[in-house]
Design a protein around this motif. Structure first.
Motif, mmCIF file in Angstrom:
data_model
loop_
_atom_site.group_PDB
_atom_site.id
_atom_site.type_symbol
_atom_site.label_atom_id
_atom_site.label_comp_id
_atom_site.label_asym_id
_atom_site.label_seq_id
_atom_site.Cartn_x
_atom_site.Cartn_y
_atom_site.Cartn_z
ATOM 1 N N THR A 41 0.831 -1.202 0.000
ATOM 2 C CA THR A 41 0.000 0.000 0.000
ATOM 3 C C THR A 41 0.868 1.256 0.000
ATOM 4 O OG1 THR A 41 -0.177 0.104 2.403
ATOM 5 C CG2 THR A 41 -1.829 -1.193 1.235
ATOM 6 N N ASN A 43 0.553 5.627 0.429
ATOM 7 C CA ASN A 43 -0.219 6.824 0.731
ATOM 8 C C ASN A 43 0.208 7.929 -0.230
ATOM 9 O OD1 ASN A 43 -1.834 5.921 2.839
ATOM 10 N ND2 ASN A 43 -0.237 6.295 4.366
ATOM 11 N N VAL A 66 -5.245 6.324 -0.946
ATOM 12 C CA VAL A 66 -4.545 5.078 -0.634
ATOM 13 C C VAL A 66 -4.533 4.225 -1.898
ATOM 14 C CG1 VAL A 66 -4.548 2.950 0.720
ATOM 15 C CG2 VAL A 66 -5.149 5.124 1.810
ATOM 16 N N ILE A 68 -3.136 0.604 -3.703
ATOM 17 C CA ILE A 68 -2.715 -0.753 -3.363
ATOM 18 C C ILE A 68 -2.153 -1.427 -4.599
ATOM 19 C CG2 ILE A 68 -3.423 -2.988 -2.439
ATOM 20 C CD1 ILE A 68 -5.743 -1.566 -1.052
#
Length: 730
Positions: A41, A43, A66, A68
């Motif tokens: 992940t 940010n 976010v 992924i």
């Protein structure tokens, strides 16, 4: 069939408010948050700019996503919905530490005008605050894009930035030590009185940099809460664009020559400068030659290589640049991307803009950057070992691509089009040699506008060809409304860019979008001399302003009118309702057009136009431009000659003022340092004395760009009303 009916002022202002409210991304930063069952992940923290026309404010806000990375297919990215944006109050600069655990912010309080603080934030709130004004080590922090920086050391204990030298007060000059660039008993102008004279003139860096005169490099120690002004900068240069060395024991910076006096720096890539290294003991070394212009130094992740942009001194203010590579171990310089003289239509066309703060791939072998290519801004990657440049932007998505950041090989770009508001897209940079396999994911849905965009490739006629640079072509962007009934005849607004060495991209443009929605067609011309078409195109305009560029614009207009396919046959351009607008050199060309083709254009709107290059000579912050564009040599000790002044006058639109028939609206900034507002006044008086229709709007607090939010709204409304009035749109 006639064009769209005249709109009332309230409806025009509402439309502009809606379009100018579309946010523009200005920065991005990525941190790895960890691994979950599905994948790794990230940010994504972004900052945006948004105009709020009711209050006349330009807002900045933060927004986070976010992302992924799919474990099964590393190029696949799942995007979670973003958090609501949060307004940023008083932030002048901000920067995340290398780990992303800390954020430095330079903030100016609204309650104490001019009072500045350096804040350090962590995940648990504010960790440290330094009252920079109270520490009294320097003047105001530089927040501009020319000198300014806010850089963390690798150990995340120190922050590097640029500020104004602390000038001695009128009463005393011993309150703080001066930098090495200024003798302790003398100001930058050479005054040695020991006390400051309140009337002493301070040379500055011109338009957009009027408060910047003597920059110094400053280091804040977060743990100790102290600020140190670095010593050792050579006295003949002004430092900026600084960054830490990999070991944190020194810094790199660009130094601009400021002797014998400063010339305007904003939008000028031709100022003498060099790349320097400076250790914390005050030992300074020039790392490259000192006869070029340099900018955008960027250190590779492994700390072994610096890349930077290099250009020529004087000559065109906008030019095709080379990318140089400095090997810190071998202490050698090599060319990574060379100047492109004359690119083929689909090929890489050269480097024309600054590198983003983070542009290196994780392997320290490749550099990602954005640059102009004809009428577009595209995304490219260059391999440091093969020197091969590869296009990364999606060929299926035509428009403007601007890199905001690349970290851990995850790229974040800002995409837009003339018919699509700005948005973000992300992708992982594939392995070396496989860059063409890049797969882009948009972070949100595009906001499409109901207009048609056509790209025109235009060749001069044999009579208009430049024999010294024969065979060059140029481009234009035609924006037409698609909400009108088929066969509607629409008025044409010819939109001319300034520079002259700049360009129109296929990117979001509030003015063009608004005019097209109101029922106008807009022709945005990239005449020969625009960036994105190679260095030959830029050089071809030298000595030919007022003729080659004017003919190119007129050729583009005639081509657009005659080319029915350019309008997709949905609407027709009305050849009897053509108007023209432009700013700076674009205003220079607009006034030439209405003077050289007085029966063709029905109205004209110009922002801070160059009207008489001879009378502008002593009032501009870039006096060298007046010589170079005319094909004349410039030196600092240059004095005007009758021959030079005659050339400048002959190439200026004021000579055509007696032939002007089109009503002219002048939009002038009272604080313009680049093109004095007295230029516009000169045309105003010439037209008034002849009884020609002319109106002048004076924006007392604005500079060259007229970029205050309320000013932009006022200019758009008055432009539309002026065109409607003189095209007799009912």
């Amino acid at each position: 069939m006639e064009s769209l009916a005249r709109m009332e002022p309230g409806a025009i202002s509402t439309l502009f408010r809606e379009y100018s409210a579309h946010p523009i991304p200005i920065s991005a930063f990525l941190t790895i948050d960890g691994n979950i069952l599905k994948g790794r992940t990230f940010n994504l923290s972004t900052e945006w700019s948004q105009s709020e026309t009711v209050g006349g404010a330009r807002l900045r806000y933060a927004q986070q996503w976010v992302l992924i990375q799919n474990n099964n297919k590393e190029t696949d990215i799942d995007i979670l919905p973003p958090n609501p944006g949060s307004l940023l109050h008083g932030e002048l600069l901000s920067s995340y530490s290398p780990s992303g655990d800390l954020k430095a912010v330079v903030r100016e309080t609204s309650s104490q005008r001019g009072h500045q603080f350096l804040e350090v934030w962590s995940n648990y709130g504010m960790k440290k605050v330094l009252d920079l004004t109270a520490l009294n080590k320097h003047g105001r922090v530089y927040e501009d894009g020319q000198f300014g920086c806010l850089a963390w050391s690798a150990c995340e204990s120190r922050v590097l930035y640029v500020a104004e030298w602390k000038r001695p007060t009128v009463e005393s000059s011993d309150s703080a030590s001066s930098p090495s660039a200024v003798d302790s008993t003398a100001g930058p102008s050479g005054d040695c009185s020991g006390k400051e004279d309140g009337h002493l003139f301070w040379d500055d860096w011109g338009e957009g940099l009027t408060s910047k005169s003597v920059p110094v490099l400053c280091v804040a120690d977060v743990g100790k809460g102290t600020v140190t002004v670095l010593q050792g900068v050579p006295p003949h240069v002004s430092p900026g664009q600084a960054l830490w060395a990999h070991d944190g024991q020194g810094v790199f910076f660009v130094g601009w020559w400021h002797e014998p006096f400063r010339l305007g720096l904003r939008f000028c890539s031709n100022r003498r400068s060099a790349l320097f290294s400076l250790d914390l003991e005050g030992n300074c070394e020039c790392l490259c030659g000192d006869t070029n212009s340099v900018s955008s130094p960027r250190l590779s992740p492994d700390g072994c290589f610096l890349v930077y942009l290099q250009g020529q001194v004087f000559g065109p203010h906008g030019q095709c640049l080379s990318m140089q590579q400095y090997d810190l171990e071998k202490r050698t310089i090599s060319v990574l991307v060379d100047v492109v003289q004359r690119p083929k239509k689909e090929d890489f066309a050269g480097l024309y803009e600054a590198l983003p703060p983070r542009c290196w791939a994780a392997d320290s072998q490749r550099v990602v950057f954005s640059s102009a290519r004809r009428n577009w801004r595209d995304l490219f990657v260059v391999d440091r070992t093969t020197r091969r440049v590869t296009r990364l932007s999606d060929p299926e998505i035509v428009g403007s691509w601007k890199l905001l950041t690349i970290q851990n090989d995850l790229m974040v770009v800002h995409c837009s089009h003339l018919n699509e508001a700005p948005r973000l897209a992300v992708a992982f940079l594939p392995s070396a040699g496989l860059e063409a396999q890049v797969s882009w994911d948009p972070l949100d849905e595009g906001r499409l506008l109901g207009v048609i965009v056509d790209i025109l490739d235009i060749s001069p006629t044999p009579q208009e060809d430049n024999p010294e640079y024969s065979g060059l072509d140029f481009g234009a962007l035609l924006v037409t409304p698609n909400h009108l009934p088929s066969g509607t005849k629409v008025p044409l607004v010819v939109f001319v860019h300034g520079g002259p060495h700049s360009q129109f991209f296929t990117e979001w443009n509030v003015t063009s979008a608004g005019l097209a929605t109101l029922g106008f067609a807009v022709l945005m011309v990239n005449y020969r001399g625009s960036t994105g078409f190679g260095q030959d195109s830029i050089l071809s305009l030298t000595g030919n302003i007022g003729s080659q560029d004017v003919k190119d614009v007129q050729r583009a207009v005639l081509t657009a009118i005659s080319d029915q396919t350019a309008c997709d046959k949905a609407v027709t351009l009305d050849p009897n309702k053509v108007v023209v607008m432009g700013g700076s050199h674009g205003g220079f060309l607009a006034c030439h057009l209405i003077g050289q083709y007085p029966d063709f254009y029905k109205a004209c709107v110009v922002r801070n136009p160059v009207i008489n290059a001879a009378t502008l000579l002593g009032t501009s912050d870039i006096v060298d431009w007046r010589y170079s564009c005319m094909g004349l040599q410039y030196s600092y000790d240059q004095l005007p000659t009758p021959e030079a002044l005659t050339t400048m006058l002959q190439k200026s639109p004021i000579t055509h003022a007696p032939q002007i028939k089109a009503p002219v609206l002048l939009l002038l900034g009272g604080k313009d340092r680049r093109v004095s507002p007295h230029q516009g006044l000169e045309l105003y008086r010439a037209l008034k004395s002849r009884g020609s229709p002319v109106r002048l709007l004076w924006f007392e607090e604005d500079g060259h760009s007229l970029d205050r939010v309320d000013t932009q709204a006022d200019c758009f409304l008055n432009t539309v009303l002026w065109f409607q009035q003189h095209l007799h749109l009912h």
